[in-house]
Design an enzyme around this catalytic site. Structure first.
Site, short mmCIF file in Angstrom:
data_model
loop_
_atom_site.label_atom_id
_atom_site.label_comp_id
_atom_site.label_asym_id
_atom_site.label_seq_id
_atom_site.Cartn_x
_atom_site.Cartn_y
_atom_site.Cartn_z
N SER A 151 -18.24 -8.74 -45.71
CA SER A 151 -17.14 -9.65 -45.72
C SER A 151 -17.06 -10.55 -47.08
O SER A 151 -17.05 -9.89 -47.88
CB SER A 151 -17.18 -10.60 -44.55
OG SER A 151 -16.08 -11.28 -44.37
N ASP B 204 -10.47 -3.61 -37.85
CA ASP B 204 -10.82 -4.95 -38.50
C ASP B 204 -9.68 -5.90 -38.73
O ASP B 204 -8.53 -5.41 -39.30
CB ASP B 204 -11.44 -4.92 -39.91
CG ASP B 204 -12.28 -5.91 -40.29
OD1 ASP B 204 -11.56 -7.08 -40.38
OD2 ASP B 204 -13.08 -5.85 -41.14
N HIS C 175 -14.41 -6.53 -37.19
CA HIS C 175 -15.02 -6.99 -38.32
C HIS C 175 -16.67 -6.91 -38.23
O HIS C 175 -17.56 -7.17 -39.37
CB HIS C 175 -14.71 -8.31 -38.64
CG HIS C 175 -14.79 -8.81 -40.07
ND1 HIS C 175 -14.55 -8.23 -41.03
CD2 HIS C 175 -15.49 -9.96 -40.59
CE1 HIS C 175 -14.72 -8.93 -42.16
NE2 HIS C 175 -15.51 -9.91 -41.96
#
Length: 269
Positions: A98, A222, A250
């Site tokens: 991320s 995601d 995610h």
């Protein structure tokens, strides 16, 4: 083993270092709003396969110091450089999830891939987290602004809602509670400041400078770093491999942890 590395006067970064005798090194950089514990399900397995696993808490998160400044991608990438130099790391794999993926991407561009032989990007917030002119694939800037406002108004509520958005697979309540607590270990202001960096910073020129073999792993469900970001990374990074995770949002580091560990181990060798 855990210890601290000084990256600035009065700013120390926490480092978790497992299987220190191995020369096959992976340095993990976590995503927002968690810390190195995000990679528990990698640290459970990869050291047993012969890898040295190093996890850091970026400044403002986890056990690291929480200064009031220093949350730009440049500064966060510089912190990684200090850690790499302090530990004498060479020919290591740099892995980021991320915003950690964004930070390691900036590291590659800003520090000319210092010490890195391979790069791994998990659901990376790059090359741009938000939609921009000529890049319509990220979240809307307004959505990030709303998150920042929620941080200042009711951070626990924001974290609980974010947990539900983070994962595609159903969570047990104990796991959800554990993940929620990771976010609470950060300071409120660092949580907001990193969101501002996610909103404001771009990495298009950084990805053009990446020359090392790169593994891109991304969940097709995601809702935070949308799947087209992975396609853009794959297109922009020479010598990259993209692997889709069909049962993940995610949180692919947990949702398909066996696949992630296998893909990473096969990639590093």
């Amino acid at each position: 083993m855990g210890y601290y590395v000084s990256v600035e006067p009065d700013v120390n970064i926490y480092v978790e270092d497992v299987n220190r005798t191995s020369r096959k090194v992976i340095l993990f950089v976590h995503g927002w709003p968690a810390n190195h514990k995000l990679f528990e399900y990698q640290f459970n397995v990869l050291p047993g396969l012969g890898y040295r696993c190093i996890g850091i808490d970026i400044r403002g998160f986890g056990k690291s110091d929480k200064p009031s400044v220093g949350y730009s991608y440049d500064r966060l990438a510089d912190d990684i450089r200090y850690v790499a130099e302090a530990l004498g790391l060479q020919n290591f794999t740099l892995a980021g999830h991320s915003v950690g993926g964004a930070i390691v991407t900036r590291y590659m561009g800003r520090h000319n891939s210092y010490g890195v032989s391979k790069l791994a990007l998990f659901a990376a917030a790059a090359p741009s987290f938000i939609q921009r002119s000529g890049f319509p694939y990220g979240l809307a800037a307004e959505a990030v602004n709303a998150l920042i406002q929620e941080v200042y108004n009711d951070r626990p509520k924001m974290l609980a809602e974010f947990t539900n958005m983070f994962f595609y697979q159903k969570l047990t309540k104990p796991f959800s509670d554990w993940f929620f607590q990771l976010g609470l270990e950060a300071s409120g202001y660092s949580t907001a400041y990193v969101l501002a960096s996610l909103r404001d910073e771009i990495l298009f020129s950084d990805i053009e400078r990446i020359q090392v073999p790169t593994l891109i792993l991304h969940g097709i469900h995601d809702k935070i770093c949308l799947p087209p970001l992975a396609s853009a990374l794959h297109q922009g990074i020479i010598n990259s491999k993209l692997v889709w995770f069909e049962q993940s949002g995610h949180g692919l580091f947990w949702e398909e942890r066996n696949k992630l560990n296998r893909e990473l181990a096969d990639f590093i060798g």
